[in-house]
Scaffold this active site. Structure first.
Site, PDB file in Angstrom:
ATOM      1  N   HIS A 114     -24.204-108.681-105.112  1.00  0.00           N
ATOM      2  CA  HIS A 114     -25.046-107.420-105.176  1.00  0.00           C
ATOM      3  C   HIS A 114     -24.602-106.019-105.298  1.00  0.00           C
ATOM      4  O   HIS A 114     -23.608-105.651-105.006  1.00  0.00           O
ATOM      5  CB  HIS A 114     -26.454-107.453-104.278  1.00  0.00           C
ATOM      6  CG  HIS A 114     -27.147-108.578-104.306  1.00  0.00           C
ATOM      7  ND1 HIS A 114     -27.906-109.244-105.253  1.00  0.00           N
ATOM      8  CD2 HIS A 114     -26.771-109.855-103.607  1.00  0.00           C
ATOM      9  CE1 HIS A 114     -28.365-110.571-104.923  1.00  0.00           C
ATOM     10  NE2 HIS A 114     -27.683-111.027-103.876  1.00  0.00           N
ATOM     11  N   GLU A 171     -28.373-106.667 -97.853  1.00  0.00           N
ATOM     12  CA  GLU A 171     -27.600-107.894 -98.105  1.00  0.00           C
ATOM     13  C   GLU A 171     -26.410-107.006 -98.851  1.00  0.00           C
ATOM     14  O   GLU A 171     -25.214-107.653 -98.417  1.00  0.00           O
ATOM     15  CB  GLU A 171     -28.270-108.542 -99.221  1.00  0.00           C
ATOM     16  CG  GLU A 171     -27.290-110.013 -99.460  1.00  0.00           C
ATOM     17  CD  GLU A 171     -27.768-111.016-100.612  1.00  0.00           C
ATOM     18  OE1 GLU A 171     -28.938-110.884-100.990  1.00  0.00           O
ATOM     19  OE2 GLU A 171     -27.001-111.843-101.003  1.00  0.00           O
ATOM     20  N   HIS A 199     -22.515-113.931-100.573  1.00  0.00           N
ATOM     21  CA  HIS A 199     -23.973-113.579-100.414  1.00  0.00           C
ATOM     22  C   HIS A 199     -24.539-113.704 -99.034  1.00  0.00           C
ATOM     23  O   HIS A 199     -23.787-114.603 -97.960  1.00  0.00           O
ATOM     24  CB  HIS A 199     -24.642-114.372-101.378  1.00  0.00           C
ATOM     25  CG  HIS A 199     -24.515-113.907-102.810  1.00  0.00           C
ATOM     26  ND1 HIS A 199     -25.498-113.075-103.578  1.00  0.00           N
ATOM     27  CD2 HIS A 199     -23.261-113.909-103.808  1.00  0.00           C
ATOM     28  CE1 HIS A 199     -24.886-113.011-104.895  1.00  0.00           C
ATOM     29  NE2 HIS A 199     -23.957-113.398-104.662  1.00  0.00           N
ATOM     30  N   GLU A 244     -23.400-118.637 -99.473  1.00  0.00           N
ATOM     31  CA  GLU A 244     -24.528-117.940 -98.923  1.00  0.00           C
ATOM     32  C   GLU A 244     -24.396-118.097 -97.123  1.00  0.00           C
ATOM     33  O   GLU A 244     -24.603-119.169 -96.551  1.00  0.00           O
ATOM     34  CB  GLU A 244     -25.805-118.709 -98.992  1.00  0.00           C
ATOM     35  CG  GLU A 244     -26.211-118.697-100.595  1.00  0.00           C
ATOM     36  CD  GLU A 244     -27.016-117.476-100.882  1.00  0.00           C
ATOM     37  OE1 GLU A 244     -26.919-116.501-100.112  1.00  0.00           O
ATOM     38  OE2 GLU A 244     -27.427-117.292-101.910  1.00  0.00           O
TER      39      GLU A 244
HETATM   40 ZN   LIG Z   1     -27.562-112.810-103.060  1.00  0.00          ZN
END
Ligand SMILES: [Zn+2]
Length: 417
Positions: free
Chosen positions: A241, A257, A317, A378
């Site tokens: 991001h 995030e 992430h 993640e």
């Molecule tokens: Zn993400």
């Protein structure tokens, strides 16, 4: 004759006044609020209700079960006219909303979490609400999940195209407030997409056109992974991001995030460099942002890796949307991507004790389009308090970074130091 006319006029006038006065008004929804019309119309026809104390609480979140109830009523469901059971282990036949959940399930508006649960009491996020509305409107099937770059991207594009998002902004990963719940349902009804016994339409109903089956993207079944040279030690670390503008990440528990992914990525950089790797960061500085659209942001990350002939691509992430623990993605099974994903997954669980959600495959843009072994981690759920505590702490970030570095060393057959 004149008297009769006056009488008729008075009747019309009275009726208009009475009808107008019967429109629900709430203390906390003023006519200047953007969702005023949606809230008053939907409460008039019984699709949504206030809190019984004259308030609507437009900024409160809604649970997934409540959203089902609104969606059902907007589609012609009347309380106590439908009943049935659903195959979700957390929605027993005694659950208060079982009938509306059954209604939505039987009509194909909802499909559950994929693990046999529906999580009815969890706050529904913008993207989840959009998916349900698009499904209920009959303008998009489950194939939209693969439209990418994210599972919700296709649904959001479709909803936008159909005008369902008029009047508010979608905030990914955040609970959708009741005012916006009213707005999105109202938008779909007003455009004639819901089968609601037609109380609302002010524009001529549109016949729901069957969505064209998306042309299958010419996805090669096997990712053209270039052979990893045994001595190749160039690694691209992608802090997921952007700092701002487009492609910003999920938020939760006061965290963003994009900040957390950068902190972990930067710590990972230190570990890998110490172990003799050459590291290229997609976002060298925390405040860096790539591209002017989400697609561009993702494409630039891919380009950095491909252009530099990287040997590995690691995208960091944080998860969101209800859940806990770690999962690691590779594009496909059977290759070096899977091998690396398994090692990373294993090592993170060992170092952090987070819940093991396993190695998964998905059509994620950055791991699909990079030409070297690539994974997307993640790390943990930013919207789960216990996970977020780990993500927010230096010690937690350090554990995650070290775990990934150890896994990379193991993958490369070198001893971590
Ligand atoms: Zn993400």
């Amino acid at each position: 004759m004149k008297k009769i006319m006056s009488f008729v006029l008075i009747c019309i006038l009275l009726c208009t006044m009475t009808c107008y006065a019967s429109a629900r008004t709430f203390h906390d929804v003023s006519s200047s609020d953007p969702f005023y019309k949606a809230v008053s119309k939907l409460s008039d026809i019984g699709v949504i209700a206030g809190k019984g104390d004259g308030n609507f609480n437009p900024y409160d979140a809604t649970t997934r079960a409540e959203f089902c109830a609104f969606l059902s009523r907007a589609n012609g469901y009347k309380d106590n006219t439908v009943s049935g059971s659903v195959p979700f282990k957390d929605v027993p036949t005694t659950y208060w909303a079982v009938n509306t959940i059954y209604f939505c399930y039987s009509k194909g508006y909802i499909s559950g979490m994929g693990d046999g649960t529906f999580e009815p009491a969890r706050q529904i996020t913008y993207e989840e609400a959009v998916k349900m509305v698009v499904s209920a409107a009959g303008v998009g099937g489950t194939s939209l999940i693969n439209a990418g770059p994210y599972w919700y991207s296709g649904y959001i594009d479709r909803a936008d195209e159909k005008g369902f998002l008029n009047g508010f902004t979608v905030k990914i990963g955040q609970p959708i407030p009741r005012g916006h719940v009213a707005q999105i349902i109202y938008n779909a009804m007003e455009k004639g997409y819901f089968d609601s016994n037609g109380t609302i339409p002010t524009t001529p109903p549109v016949t729901a056109t069957p969505t064209s089956t998306p042309t299958p993207t010419s996805t090669p079944t096997v990712k053209p992974e270039r052979p990893a040279s045994s001595d190749g030690k160039r690694i691209v670390i992608d802090a997921g991001h952007n700092y701002q503008t487009v492609d910003t990440g999920a938020v939760g528990n006061g965290l963003k995030e994009q900040d957390i992914t950068w902190e972990i990525a930067d710590k990972l950089r230190v570990h890998l460099q110490r172990n003799g790797f050459e590291v290229i960061m997609t976002r060298p500085k925390k405040t860096d942002s790539l591209g002017t659209t989400v697609r561009e942001s993702l494409q630039e990350r891919v380009d950095i890796a491909n252009r530099n002939n990287a040997d590995l691509f690691l995208s960091i992430h944080c998860n969101s949307g209800g859940g806990t623990g770690t999962e690691t993605y590779c594009y496909q099974l059977g290759g070096n991507g899977e091998k690396l994903a398994k090692l990373v997954q294993e090592m993170i669980i060992e170092e952090t004790g987070l819940t093991n959600r396993g190695v998964k495959t998905d059509n994620l843009f950055v791991i699909k389009n990079t030409i070297m072994p690539a994974i997307l981690v993640e790390t943990a759920f930013i919207d789960k308090e216990s996970d977020a505590q780990l993500l927010a702490s230096q010690a937690g970030q350090e554990k995650l970074a070290a775990a990934i570095a150890k896994a990379v060393c193991k993958f490369k057959g070198i001893s971590y130091r």
